[in-house]
Scaffold this motif. Structure first.
Motif, PDB file in Angstrom:
ATOM      1  N   ALA A  41       1.004  -1.057  -0.065  1.00 47.62           N
ATOM      2  CA  ALA A  41       0.006  -0.070  -0.051  1.00 47.62           C
ATOM      3  C   ALA A  41       0.630   1.107  -0.019  1.00 47.62           C
ATOM      4  O   ALA A  41       1.696   1.557   0.991  1.00 47.62           O
ATOM      5  CB  ALA A  41      -1.041   0.145   1.102  1.00 47.62           C
ATOM      6  N   HIS A 403      -4.069  -6.272  -5.046  1.00 43.36           N
ATOM      7  CA  HIS A 403      -2.548  -6.081  -4.420  1.00 43.36           C
ATOM      8  C   HIS A 403      -2.713  -6.804  -2.874  1.00 43.36           C
ATOM      9  O   HIS A 403      -3.569  -6.375  -2.498  1.00 43.36           O
ATOM     10  CB  HIS A 403      -1.983  -4.717  -4.484  1.00 43.36           C
ATOM     11  N   THR A 404      -1.539  -7.222  -2.433  1.00 42.01           N
ATOM     12  CA  THR A 404      -1.375  -7.758  -1.117  1.00 42.01           C
ATOM     13  C   THR A 404      -0.178  -7.739  -0.847  1.00 42.01           C
ATOM     14  O   THR A 404       0.720  -7.793  -1.537  1.00 42.01           O
ATOM     15  CB  THR A 404      -2.134  -9.060  -1.256  1.00 42.01           C
ATOM     16  N   ASP A 440      -1.788  -6.851   4.777  1.00 47.04           N
ATOM     17  CA  ASP A 440      -2.737  -6.033   4.154  1.00 47.04           C
ATOM     18  C   ASP A 440      -3.386  -6.596   2.584  1.00 47.04           C
ATOM     19  O   ASP A 440      -2.567  -7.563   1.742  1.00 47.04           O
ATOM     20  CB  ASP A 440      -2.423  -4.335   3.795  1.00 47.04           C
ATOM     21  N   GLY A 442      -5.845  -5.349  -0.800  1.00 45.63           N
ATOM     22  CA  GLY A 442      -6.629  -4.299  -1.691  1.00 45.63           C
ATOM     23  C   GLY A 442      -7.006  -4.601  -2.744  1.00 45.63           C
ATOM     24  O   GLY A 442      -6.225  -5.627  -3.401  1.00 45.63           O
ATOM     25  N   GLU A 444      -8.516  -2.700  -6.515  1.00 41.38           N
ATOM     26  CA  GLU A 444      -8.361  -1.242  -7.204  1.00 41.38           C
ATOM     27  C   GLU A 444      -9.320  -1.313  -8.219  1.00 41.38           C
ATOM     28  O   GLU A 444      -8.949  -2.268  -9.244  1.00 41.38           O
ATOM     29  CB  GLU A 444      -6.814  -0.800  -7.378  1.00 41.38           C
ATOM     30  N   ASP A 455      -9.280   2.640  -4.720  1.00 40.13           N
ATOM     31  CA  ASP A 455      -8.558   1.509  -4.048  1.00 40.13           C
ATOM     32  C   ASP A 455      -9.109   1.271  -2.420  1.00 40.13           C
ATOM     33  O   ASP A 455      -9.486   2.386  -2.030  1.00 40.13           O
ATOM     34  CB  ASP A 455      -7.134   1.740  -3.812  1.00 40.13           C
ATOM     35  N   THR A 457      -8.361  -0.911   0.680  1.00 35.30           N
ATOM     36  CA  THR A 457      -7.274  -1.965   1.252  1.00 35.30           C
ATOM     37  C   THR A 457      -7.756  -1.957   2.830  1.00 35.30           C
ATOM     38  O   THR A 457      -7.958  -1.348   3.593  1.00 35.30           O
ATOM     39  CB  THR A 457      -5.897  -1.257   1.307  1.00 35.30           C
ATOM     40  N   PHE A 459      -6.345  -3.935   6.410  1.00 32.91           N
ATOM     41  CA  PHE A 459      -4.861  -4.163   6.950  1.00 32.91           C
ATOM     42  C   PHE A 459      -4.922  -4.625   8.344  1.00 32.91           C
ATOM     43  O   PHE A 459      -6.230  -4.400   9.045  1.00 32.91           O
ATOM     44  CB  PHE A 459      -3.924  -2.841   7.086  1.00 32.91           C
TER      45      PHE A 459
END
Length: 620
Positions: A41, A403-404, A440, A442, A444, A455, A457, A459
């Protein structure tokens, strides 16, 4: 008041924010990559945003970044802390042009009070544990400030600004560069009568002034076709008048105390490209020297911290038809000194450490991106430690990106925490490093018809062995602190004239006793809009910042107590007008609705205030 806030929120929500295509970052892996290739992130504040909103202190822009909580003890120049995702303020690593500037003369946190928005190219904010890449201090994340590099014919600018509280600032820039050489020199003088650091709502009226002198230099040369040499230097000299705590009542009261802060930092580096750029090597040596002298009627102190760092990095790239592989190796040697003297005691200590990092990166068909990193830290005072981090990003289709990341963080006890600053402080040889694990995830969405994305996310962070310091010793807290939440970011650019950003953070940060951690609001949100008018010369920018209810601790001889700080909303409005190609005039109003609020218990905050100024620029 609420009606005016709602009207401005609706006005801004009807506009839109800026997105920068292929934003480049280097913080995530110490290697340049686009934001879309990064599984971690990350947020980017660019020069255009800083200039459009007439940002004086970088913290004004950082308040808009999701996951960040900002606390300032008074007016301009007062101690300013930033906490990323509920982590402690000294668990954020801060870099300026590749130099670590955390102040190890105290608890190794960076005081953002003295960070002016001076000729900055961009600010990268990387959230989550990053010790596998950056070592100790990067438990909560990394804030990387990159100043502008000289380009083109020699050019410069001068800026004059004045405003409320008899605040005046004069700044200059001088830049230029070609294929062989580049240089950038910038400087600023800022002084202000300020407000009372102790809250005026509690009967305090003495103004506490502030002055700041900052000078930056950034230069480079292409020594040969494949050898690049670079040098960065930075000097900051600040004077701050302060007030004191009345430990009988736990309140802050007027006082003639003051502090003088100075920080000098620099780095020299050489970068060698071999095998047509497929093998990059860089070696650098950095020095940071921080000094804080504090004076009052009953107590004086002089704290000096030095950090020297030698680092080597090697990047090797392997190209195939469908994939690109990267192998990175980093070796670092760091030495720190701590020299403290006061009316009552003297402490002089040092420590050193060595860090070894290995990272593998994969770019598969410009669709899937994966990195995994491991780090070994060899310490002279603590057990050797291992940290790791991996990240993954994938384009699910043309519009959706996943995304992670997951990583561990380690924060070694500082020399200040180990040895204190008074003759009654008892050293604790069993003090253990603080450590955490952050995950985390996310999703997007990129708009196909306009330049921008949204986005979301999630966490989650577990923190162990938090260090608690008082006047007599430092200890590790028992149990685990649990921090979890959600970050929402909207970045849009529907036209060439219209920019908007929006952010929201839900942060549930509790200690081992299930109490909300202090100075971490559960809800924080921000909106910012910037519109270039039809004349092509005038730009109007405005923002809202909401900080929800939070808690603080009052320290008193009768016993510490927990207090609630009310939520607040701040609004600002800035106007710039290009009078000609070389002349720009600007004005800004902060705290537009004159909100009465408190960021830290007992300390004052600024009411409605303004700045006006003029900028002259051109080729030399």
């Amino acid at each position: 008041m609420q009606l005016r806030h709602s009207l401005l929120a609706c006005l801004l929500a009807g506009t839109t924010v800026s997105a920068q295509a292929q934003e480049i970052i280097i913080t995530a892996s110490k290697v340049e990559a686009s934001r879309e290739e990064t599984g971690s992130a990350v947020s980017i504040i660019d020069a255009e945003h800083l200039e459009n909103n007439q940002i004086t202190l970088v913290t004004e822009a950082l308040r808009e970044v999701p996951g960040l909580a900002v606390s300032r003890t008074g007016g301009i120049g007062s101690t300013t802390q930033i906490r990323i995702r509920g982590a402690e303020a000294n668990q954020t690593l801060v870099l300026i042009d590749g130099v670590e500037v955390n102040d190890n003369s105290t608890v190794a946190e960076f005081n953002f009070a003295d960070l002016l928005s001076l000729d900055i190219e961009r600010v990268e904010v990387l959230r989550g544990a990053q010790s596998a890449i950056w070592g100790s201090d990067a438990v909560g994340g990394v804030i990387n400030i990159i100043t502008k590099q000289g380009k083109g014919p020699l050019n410069g600018s001068v800026t004059f600004a004045t405003g409320s509280y008899n605040t005046n600032q004069q700044s200059f820039t001088l830049k230029g560069g070609d294929d062989e050489y580049n240089l950038a020199l910038s400087g600023s003088l800022l002084d202000s009568d300020g407000i009372s650091a102790a809250s005026s709502d509690r009967g305090n009226s003495e103004k506490d002034g502030y002055s700041n002198s900052t000078l930056n230099f950034k230069g480079g040369m292409q020594a040969t076709d494949n050898l690049e040499l670079n040098l960065v230097l930075r000097h900051v000299d600040a004077f701050q008048e302060t007030d004191k705590s009345d430990f009988n009542t736990g309140t802050i009261i007027d006082d003639d105390s003051h502090a003088e802060r100075q920080q000098n930092s620099g780095r020299v580096s050489a970068k060698l490209d071999l095998m047509d750029g497929d093998w990059q090597q860089e070696i650098g040596y950095a020095v940071t020297k921080s000094r804080t002298e504090s004076f009052s009627s009953t107590f004086n102190s002089d704290a000096l911290g030095k950090k020297r760092k030698l680092d080597y990095q090697s990047n090797y790239f392997i190209h195939t038809d469908a994939a690109e592989h990267r192998l990175t190796f980093v070796a670092e040697r760091e030495d720190e000194d701590f020299d403290y003297s006061s009316t009552y005691s003297t402490v002089k200590q040092s420590t050193d450490s060595t860090g070894l990092v290995a990272e593998y990166g994969l770019n598969l068909d410009e669709t899937y991106y994966f990195t995994v990193a491991g780090r070994r830290d060899l310490n002279d005072r603590f057990s050797d430690t291992d940290t790791y981090r991996f990240s993954f990003a994938a384009w699910l289709n043309d519009d959706w990106r996943l995304h992670t990341s997951r990583g561990t963080g380690i924060k070694n006890p500082t020399l200040f925490e180990l040895f204190g600053s008074t003759s009654t402080f008892t050293s604790n040889p069993d003090l253990k490093p603080e450590k955490n694990t952050t995950t985390d995830l996310g999703l997007e969405y990129h708009f196909s018809d306009i330049d921008g994305y949204i986005d979301v996310t999630l966490f989650d962070t577990d923190v162990e062995d938090l260090i608690s310091t008082n006047a007599t010793t430092a200890t590790n807290q028992a149990g685990t602190s649990d921090i979890k939440g959600l970050e929402l970011t909207a970045t849009l650019n529907p036209t060439d004239r219209l920019r908007l950003t929006a952010s929201y953070t839900y942060n549930d940060a509790t200690d081992a006793d299930d109490q909300q951690l202090i100075r971490r609001a559960t809800h924080i949100a921000g909106l910012n809009a910037s519109q270039l008018l039809a004349n092509g010369k005038t730009r109007i920018s405005g923002g809202l910042q909401y900080n929800g209810k939070q808690y603080d601790t009052v320290f008193a001889l009768s016993g510490n107590r927990r207090v609630t700080l009310d939520s607040y909303t701040l609004a600002n409005l800035a106007v710039t007008h290009a009078y000609s190609d070389n002349v720009e005039i600007f004005a800004k109003v902060n705290n537009l609705f004159d909100e009465d609020y408190e960021e830290v218990y007992g300390f004052g905050t600024e009411g409605i205030n303004f700045t006006v100024g003029i900028k002259l620029s051109g080729s030399l």
